[in-house]
Design a protein around this motif. Structure first.
Motif, PDB file in Angstrom:
ATOM      1  N   ALA A 220       6.067  -7.886   6.092  1.00  0.00           N
ATOM      2  CA  ALA A 220       4.810  -7.437   6.708  1.00  0.00           C
ATOM      3  C   ALA A 220       4.559  -5.966   6.420  1.00  0.00           C
ATOM      4  CB  ALA A 220       4.846  -7.689   8.216  1.00  0.00           C
ATOM      5  N   VAL A 221       5.611  -5.136   6.525  1.00  0.00           N
ATOM      6  CA  VAL A 221       5.423  -3.697   6.299  1.00  0.00           C
ATOM      7  C   VAL A 221       5.212  -3.407   4.813  1.00  0.00           C
ATOM      8  CG1 VAL A 221       7.850  -3.005   6.036  1.00  0.00           C
ATOM      9  CG2 VAL A 221       6.229  -1.430   7.063  1.00  0.00           C
ATOM     10  N   MET A 222       5.846  -4.183   3.920  1.00  0.00           N
ATOM     11  CA  MET A 222       5.608  -4.017   2.489  1.00  0.00           C
ATOM     12  C   MET A 222       4.172  -4.384   2.132  1.00  0.00           C
ATOM     13  SD  MET A 222       9.181  -5.686   1.107  1.00  0.00           S
ATOM     14  CE  MET A 222       8.910  -5.432  -0.645  1.00  0.00           C
ATOM     15  N   ALA A 223       3.699  -5.490   2.691  1.00  0.00           N
ATOM     16  CA  ALA A 223       2.326  -5.926   2.426  1.00  0.00           C
ATOM     17  C   ALA A 223       1.316  -4.959   3.022  1.00  0.00           C
ATOM     18  CB  ALA A 223       2.110  -7.330   2.998  1.00  0.00           C
ATOM     19  N   TRP A 224       1.646  -4.371   4.169  1.00  0.00           N
ATOM     20  CA  TRP A 224       0.737  -3.435   4.845  1.00  0.00           C
ATOM     21  C   TRP A 224       0.418  -2.249   3.948  1.00  0.00           C
ATOM     22  CZ3 TRP A 224       1.861  -0.805  10.248  1.00  0.00           C
ATOM     23  CH2 TRP A 224       0.629  -0.554  10.886  1.00  0.00           C
ATOM     24  N   LEU A 225       1.451  -1.665   3.345  1.00  0.00           N
ATOM     25  CA  LEU A 225       1.220  -0.535   2.450  1.00  0.00           C
ATOM     26  C   LEU A 225       0.500  -0.981   1.185  1.00  0.00           C
ATOM     27  CD1 LEU A 225       1.622   2.456   1.787  1.00  0.00           C
ATOM     28  CD2 LEU A 225       3.817   1.847   0.742  1.00  0.00           C
ATOM     29  N   SER A 226       0.867  -2.127   0.641  1.00  0.00           N
ATOM     30  CA  SER A 226       0.213  -2.617  -0.577  1.00  0.00           C
ATOM     31  C   SER A 226      -1.269  -2.882  -0.351  1.00  0.00           C
ATOM     32  CB  SER A 226       0.899  -3.906  -1.056  1.00  0.00           C
ATOM     33  OG  SER A 226       2.222  -3.647  -1.457  1.00  0.00           O
ATOM     34  N   ASN A 227      -1.609  -3.413   0.826  1.00  0.00           N
ATOM     35  CA  ASN A 227      -3.015  -3.668   1.157  1.00  0.00           C
ATOM     36  C   ASN A 227      -3.816  -2.383   1.288  1.00  0.00           C
ATOM     37  OD1 ASN A 227      -2.126  -6.464   3.187  1.00  0.00           O
ATOM     38  ND2 ASN A 227      -3.231  -6.544   1.263  1.00  0.00           N
ATOM     39  N   ASN A 228      -3.144  -1.302   1.685  1.00  0.00           N
ATOM     40  CA  ASN A 228      -3.857  -0.070   2.036  1.00  0.00           C
ATOM     41  C   ASN A 228      -3.716   1.038   1.007  1.00  0.00           C
ATOM     42  OD1 ASN A 228      -4.736  -1.297   4.351  1.00  0.00           O
ATOM     43  ND2 ASN A 228      -3.196  -0.386   5.675  1.00  0.00           N
ATOM     44  N   THR A 229      -3.272   0.700  -0.208  1.00  0.00           N
ATOM     45  CA  THR A 229      -3.242   1.653  -1.315  1.00  0.00           C
ATOM     46  C   THR A 229      -3.810   0.994  -2.559  1.00  0.00           C
ATOM     47  OG1 THR A 229      -0.920   1.008  -1.680  1.00  0.00           O
ATOM     48  CG2 THR A 229      -1.323   3.100  -0.553  1.00  0.00           C
ATOM     49  N   SER A 230      -4.580   1.740  -3.318  1.00  0.00           N
ATOM     50  CA  SER A 230      -5.220   1.221  -4.517  1.00  0.00           C
ATOM     51  C   SER A 230      -5.721   2.403  -5.349  1.00  0.00           C
ATOM     52  CB  SER A 230      -6.412   0.323  -4.117  1.00  0.00           C
ATOM     53  OG  SER A 230      -7.056  -0.214  -5.240  1.00  0.00           O
ATOM     54  N   PRO A 231      -5.777   2.298  -6.687  1.00  0.00           N
ATOM     55  CA  PRO A 231      -5.482   1.131  -7.526  1.00  0.00           C
ATOM     56  C   PRO A 231      -3.989   1.011  -7.853  1.00  0.00           C
ATOM     57  CG  PRO A 231      -6.337   2.902  -8.878  1.00  0.00           C
ATOM     58  CD  PRO A 231      -6.378   3.400  -7.459  1.00  0.00           C
ATOM     59  N   HIS A 232      -3.718   0.373  -9.013  1.00  0.00           N
ATOM     60  CA  HIS A 232      -2.359  -0.053  -9.356  1.00  0.00           C
ATOM     61  C   HIS A 232      -1.343   1.071  -9.302  1.00  0.00           C
ATOM     62  CE1 HIS A 232       1.027  -1.676 -11.561  1.00  0.00           C
ATOM     63  NE2 HIS A 232       0.901  -0.717 -12.436  1.00  0.00           N
ATOM     64  N   TYR A 233      -1.598   2.204  -9.943  1.00  0.00           N
ATOM     65  CA  TYR A 233      -0.590   3.259 -10.012  1.00  0.00           C
ATOM     66  C   TYR A 233      -0.365   3.933  -8.662  1.00  0.00           C
ATOM     67  CZ  TYR A 233       0.154   3.010 -15.022  1.00  0.00           C
ATOM     68  OH  TYR A 233       0.510   2.588 -16.273  1.00  0.00           O
ATOM     69  N   VAL A 234      -1.389   3.981  -7.825  1.00  0.00           N
ATOM     70  CA  VAL A 234      -1.215   4.496  -6.466  1.00  0.00           C
ATOM     71  C   VAL A 234      -0.292   3.558  -5.691  1.00  0.00           C
ATOM     72  CG1 VAL A 234      -2.371   5.128  -4.317  1.00  0.00           C
ATOM     73  CG2 VAL A 234      -3.501   5.552  -6.497  1.00  0.00           C
ATOM     74  N   ARG A 235      -0.566   2.273  -5.792  1.00  0.00           N
ATOM     75  CA  ARG A 235       0.233   1.275  -5.083  1.00  0.00           C
ATOM     76  C   ARG A 235       1.672   1.271  -5.599  1.00  0.00           C
ATOM     77  NH1 ARG A 235      -2.633  -4.068  -5.409  1.00  0.00           N
ATOM     78  NH2 ARG A 235      -3.897  -3.081  -3.792  1.00  0.00           N
ATOM     79  N   ALA A 236       1.839   1.358  -6.914  1.00  0.00           N
ATOM     80  CA  ALA A 236       3.188   1.344  -7.488  1.00  0.00           C
ATOM     81  C   ALA A 236       3.987   2.559  -7.043  1.00  0.00           C
ATOM     82  CB  ALA A 236       3.100   1.289  -9.016  1.00  0.00           C
ATOM     83  N   THR A 237       3.338   3.730  -7.041  1.00  0.00           N
ATOM     84  CA  THR A 237       4.011   4.954  -6.597  1.00  0.00           C
ATOM     85  C   THR A 237       4.382   4.858  -5.121  1.00  0.00           C
ATOM     86  OG1 THR A 237       2.770   6.265  -8.204  1.00  0.00           O
ATOM     87  CG2 THR A 237       3.800   7.450  -6.384  1.00  0.00           C
TER      88      THR A 237
END
Length: 324
Positions: A220-237
C-alpha cells in the motif's frame, strides 16, 4: 497499481511460509562437516543467485521491449503508460523519454516522498523483526525446533492471502492511506496479544495479527508513492530512494529481540508498537496533506503553473490528483 505491486510483494510472506518448510528439511542435511543450518544458506542462496542471473537476460526495459507481447499488446501497454501521466505529458513518447536532473529534483521536492518513506521505515521495523525473529518468538512458547519451523508457515501464508485481498480492494476503493492505518492497527492488536497474555495459543494467535497487519502495509505504501509521483523518472527516483531509506529500518529491527529478553521479549514488542504508532501518525499527515493539496487544485489555486512548461510539470500539474 496496488494490485500489481501486491502480486510482486506477496512473494515476501509466501517465501516466509515456504522458508519454514524448507528450513525444517534442509536443517537435517549433514555432509562433509557442514551440519544442518549452513545448508539453508547454501541451497536457498544458490537458487536466488541463479534466478537473478536469469532475470538479468530476460526482463525487458519496458513493455515496448517485451518479446513475449505481440505488437498490438505493446501498443496498448505503452498507451497505458502515456495515460499514466494524467494528461500532463501524454503527447510525449514514453519509449523515448530521456533522463533529466529536473526529474530528480522534483522527486526530492515532493512531500509525498518524505512522508511515505517515513511511513515505510516505521512499518519495516516490525516487518523485518517479525520475519527475522518469528521462529524465536514461537520457540519461546515451548515448541521444539522442527515444530517451530512448521508453525511459522500458517501466519505467513495467511498474510500472503490478505496481501492479495487488500491490494485488490485498495485499487477498487482508490485509497492507500486508510489501508496502512488499518494494517498498523491490526498489527498493534497482535503485539498487545503477545505482551498481555502468557497462554501459548493466544500468543501464537497474535503472530497472525502481526503478520497480516505489517505485510498489507508495504504494498500500500509503495503504491501510494507511485500513484503520487509522475512522470517515469520522478517515480523511479522516488521509489528508489523510498526503498533505500526505509530498508535502514533493518538496523533497528535486527537488535530489537535480544536473547536476554526471552521468553517474553517485552522490549522488542514494545519497540514495534511504538514504530506502528509513528506509522499511524505519519500516514494521517500524508492523508491530510494530499486531501489539502487536491482541494487547492480543485479551487484553481495551482492553475498559475500552467504558465510553465507543461511537459515538465509531472505530478505538479494542476490537473493531477493525488491518491489519498
Amino acid at each position: 497499481m496496488a494490485w500489481r505491486i501486491g502480486l510482486f510483494y506477496c512473494a515476501a510472506p509466501l517465501s516466509g511460509a515456504f522458508g519454514g518448510l524448507l528450513a525444517s528439511g534442509l536443517a537435517r542435511i549433514s555432509v562433509d562437516g557442514y551440519n544442518k543450518w549452513p545448508w539453508i544458506f547454501f541451497i536457498e542462496g544458490a537458487v536466488t543467485v541463479i534466478y537473478g542471473i536469469i532475470c538479468l537476460f530476460f526482463m525487458p526495459h519496458n513493455p515496448g521491449h517485451a518479446k513475449f507481447l505481440s505488437d498490438e499488446e505493446k501498443k496498448i501497454t505503452m498507451a497505458h503508460l502515456k495515460r499514466d501521466f494524467h494528461g500532463a505529458t501524454a503527447e510525449e513518447d514514453v519509449d523515448r523519454e530521456t533522463f533529466d536532473w529536473h526529474w530528480v529534483r522534483m522527486a526530492f521536492a515532493s512531500p509525498n516522498l518524505w512522508m511515505t518513506s517515513l511511513v515505510w521505515f516505521f512499518v519495516l521495523i516490525p516487518l523485518y523483526s517479525f520475519s527475522l525473529f518469528l521462529p524465536t518468538i514461537i520457540s519461546a512458547l515451548g515448541y521444539t525446533t522442527l515444530h517451530t519451523q512448521l508453525l511459522t508457515v500458517p501466519p505467513n501464508f495467511c498474510s500472503f492471502v490478505c496481501v492479495l485481498l487488500t491490494t485488490w480492494y485498495s485499487d477498487k476503493l482508490k485509497v492507500r492511506g486508510p489501508v496502512i492505518l488499518a494494517g498498523s492497527l491490526v498489527a498493534i492488536v497482535g503485539y498487545i496479544m503477545l505482551l498481555a497474555s502468557h497462554a501459548p495459543g493466544v500468543r501464537y494467535g497474535g503472530t497472525f495479527f502481526v503478520a497480516v497487519g505489517v505485510f498489507i502495509c508495504s504494498p500500500a505504501v509503495m503504491a501510494w508513492l507511485s500513484n503520487n509521483t509522475s512522470p517515469h523518472y520522478v517515480r523511479a527516483t522516488a521509489a528508489g530512494f523510498q526503498v533505500a531509506f526505509a530498508n535502514c529500518a533493518a538496523f533497528v529491527a535486527t537488535f530489537s529481540y535480544l536473547k536476554k529478553d526471552a521468553p517474553d521479549y517485552v522490549l522488542g514488542h514494545s519497540i514495534n508498537i511504538g514504530a506502528l504508532v509513528l506509522a499511524i501518525v505519519t500516514t494521517s499527515l500524508g492523508i491530510m496533506y494530499n486531501t489539502w493539496e487536491n482541494r487547492k487544485r480543485d479551487r484553481g489555486d495551482r492553475d498559475h503553473r500552467l504558465n510553465e512548461n507543461q511537459s515538465r510539470l509531472g505530478h505538479r500539474h494542476p490537473h493531477y490528483r493525488y491518491t489519498i
